[in-house]
Each structure stands twice: as structure tokens, then as C-alpha cells.
Design a protein around this motif. Sequence first.
Motif, PDB file in Angstrom:
ATOM      1  N   SER A   3      -6.957   9.635   2.980  1.00 27.90           N
ATOM      2  CA  SER A   3      -5.797   9.297   2.155  1.00 27.90           C
ATOM      3  C   SER A   3      -4.675  10.283   2.497  1.00 27.90           C
ATOM      4  N   ASP A  57      -3.518   2.756   5.636  1.00 26.53           N
ATOM      5  CA  ASP A  57      -4.714   3.315   5.002  1.00 26.53           C
ATOM      6  C   ASP A  57      -5.037   4.714   5.523  1.00 26.53           C
ATOM      7  N   THR A  97      -0.210   0.067  -4.167  1.00 25.22           N
ATOM      8  CA  THR A  97      -0.841   1.259  -3.620  1.00 25.22           C
ATOM      9  C   THR A  97      -1.688   1.915  -4.690  1.00 25.22           C
ATOM     10  N   TYR A 125      -3.858  -7.622   2.630  1.00 26.37           N
ATOM     11  CA  TYR A 125      -3.447  -7.123   3.939  1.00 26.37           C
ATOM     12  C   TYR A 125      -3.116  -5.636   3.817  1.00 26.37           C
ATOM     13  N   THR A 126      -3.860  -4.800   4.507  1.00 27.77           N
ATOM     14  CA  THR A 126      -3.637  -3.351   4.450  1.00 27.77           C
ATOM     15  C   THR A 126      -2.491  -2.979   5.376  1.00 27.77           C
ATOM     16  N   ARG A 184      -0.762  -1.830   0.453  1.00 34.17           N
ATOM     17  CA  ARG A 184      -1.162  -3.172   0.877  1.00 34.17           C
ATOM     18  C   ARG A 184      -0.253  -4.244   0.296  1.00 34.17           C
ATOM     19  N   GLN A 208      -7.815  -5.842  -3.858  1.00 32.31           N
ATOM     20  CA  GLN A 208      -8.572  -5.253  -2.754  1.00 32.31           C
ATOM     21  C   GLN A 208      -8.617  -6.188  -1.546  1.00 32.31           C
ATOM     22  N   ASP A 265      -3.259   6.181  -1.331  1.00 30.25           N
ATOM     23  CA  ASP A 265      -4.072   5.463  -0.346  1.00 30.25           C
ATOM     24  C   ASP A 265      -3.862   3.957  -0.467  1.00 30.25           C
ATOM     25  N   ASN A 266      -4.259   3.270   0.608  1.00 28.13           N
ATOM     26  CA  ASN A 266      -4.390   1.814   0.631  1.00 28.13           C
ATOM     27  C   ASN A 266      -3.105   1.104   0.192  1.00 28.13           C
ATOM     28  N   THR A 322      -3.622   1.867  -9.741  1.00 29.26           N
ATOM     29  CA  THR A 322      -2.947   0.971  -8.799  1.00 29.26           C
ATOM     30  C   THR A 322      -1.531   0.715  -9.292  1.00 29.26           C
ATOM     31  N   ASN A 362      -9.946   3.231   0.381  1.00 30.66           N
ATOM     32  CA  ASN A 362     -10.156   2.342   1.512  1.00 30.66           C
ATOM     33  C   ASN A 362     -10.456   3.205   2.732  1.00 30.66           C
TER      34      ASN A 362
END
Length: 287
Positions: free
Chosen positions: A159, A121, A192, A117-118, A283, A114, A280-281, A234, A155
Amino acid sequence: MMNRPTPEDNINKELSRTYFNNAFSASDKAKAESCRTRAKGVSRRTFIYRALFGLAILSLAGMSLFFLRQGKLILNIDIKVEKPNLTVVRNVTDKPGAPAKAMKISSPENMPFQNAYTIFDFEGDDEGWEIPSWAMDKPDHIATDVTRIKDISTNGKYSLMISAVFPANAWSAALVEIQQYMDLSGYNIIATDILLPPDAPQGLRAKLILTVGDDWRFVEMARSFKLTPGEWTTVYADISPGSTAWKRVKVDEVFSSDIRKIAVRIESNKPPYSGDIYVDNIRAAVE
């Protein structure tokens, strides 16, 4: 003794009656004069009305110009332009960003990586993610739509929602991607979060795919992650030099510094499923 009119006198008289209006009686002349007087009155009134109307228009234009210069007058002009009838691959829904259907899902708190670096998002828009045209030409790539959705995320509030129709007993995939140059050197993880709705079947899996280098090499993860309906999963892979997380490629120092595309692929071998998947997210992290 009175002189009789000669034929010449009669001719002159007739000419006078015809061309010089001497044949009109006094009453006829009075009527004609009255008509001329009324006509002059109408013309005068018409001129006055037109003059007053012109002054009113000039006054209104002058006041509008004054208020426009003072910033106190706002003109709202609504111009409607007919859109051409085009077939759109992504964002074909007419309510992008609309709330998702209510569903019971696991809490996305404490997801791995978490503090990272995104990269994407989807809080502002869909950021260019789409179903690529090459995937639409493949019968086993069955994504039908991708759009940004609200109220389901790990995040922020938004999404990416992928809609797909997976057939039974055959390998098929729903793939979305973005083409964008990325330098992720300094990070050793790319990840992700992916969610299947609670009513989705067991058996769907997901992986990340990268396109890297000057030769635009298509590199997919060596393993895929099982997706559990109703829970965020994830999906991640090591991108550091020497990583064995990617098929048929030597991961060196240049690998993570020259990424041209990122793709997310959801796969099925057996269970049929017609519905949505949430992403989503996306990173990069240092483990």
C-alpha cells in the motif's frame, strides 16, 4: 748503446696510455671483460623473463576471449558512482517496500466494490504518487513523506503510506496525487481504501479530488468520510452523468472520460496527530 727516449716519445706514450687504455694492467682488463660477460648474461636473462611474461599475458588473454565467446566466463564489474546530495520529496525513506509495523486492524475482506477495475494497487512500485510541489508551499498542507509499504493492504501485499504532522485546533490536510490521463467512462464509481493506525485520534476525515478536462479543473468531493482508527474505510464517489457527489461542477458524459489527476486528501480540524496513513486499491467500479 741504447737510445734515450726523446720528449716527443714521452708525449706519445702518455697519449697512448690515456686514450687507448694501454695503461691498464692485464688484471684490469680481465676484470673489465668479466663485467662485460656478466652484463651480457643479465641482459640475456632479462630478455628471456620478459619474453616469458609476455607469452603468459597473451595466453591468458586468449583463454579469456575463448571463454567469453563460449559464454562460460562472467565478468563482474562494480562501478561506484557518488550520488549528488539532493532533497527528495517522495520516497525519502531508505527502505522502500519495508514491512510496516505490526498493528491490530480490522480485516479488509468484503470491502465495498472489490470486484472492480484496479487503477492503482502499488504492488510493483509507488506508480508515480507524490506530494505535489504546490502542496509543499502551503502551510496547512502537512504531509511530510509518501512511500510504498509492505504487509498492510486490501489488495495484494503493498500500500501507499503517507506520513504527516497534523497540528491541533486548525484545519490541515495531507494530500498525495498522481498526474496521469485516465478514461473511466463506463464506470460510475471511483473508490479507495484508507487506514488509520489504532493509536490515531478520532476526528480525521478523507476525500478524493479529481482534476478534469482541458481546463484542468480541480474538483473535490462534496462530502468527506470519517476515518476510524484501526479500521479500513472505503472512500468513494459517483462519477456517472448527473452525479451530485462533486462540488461546483456539472457531471456530464465527458467528466469521467477526461481525468487528468487523482488526489487523496486526509483532513483534520481539531485533533493533533503525528503519524502515518495508509492508502490502497484505488479502483473504478460499476455499482
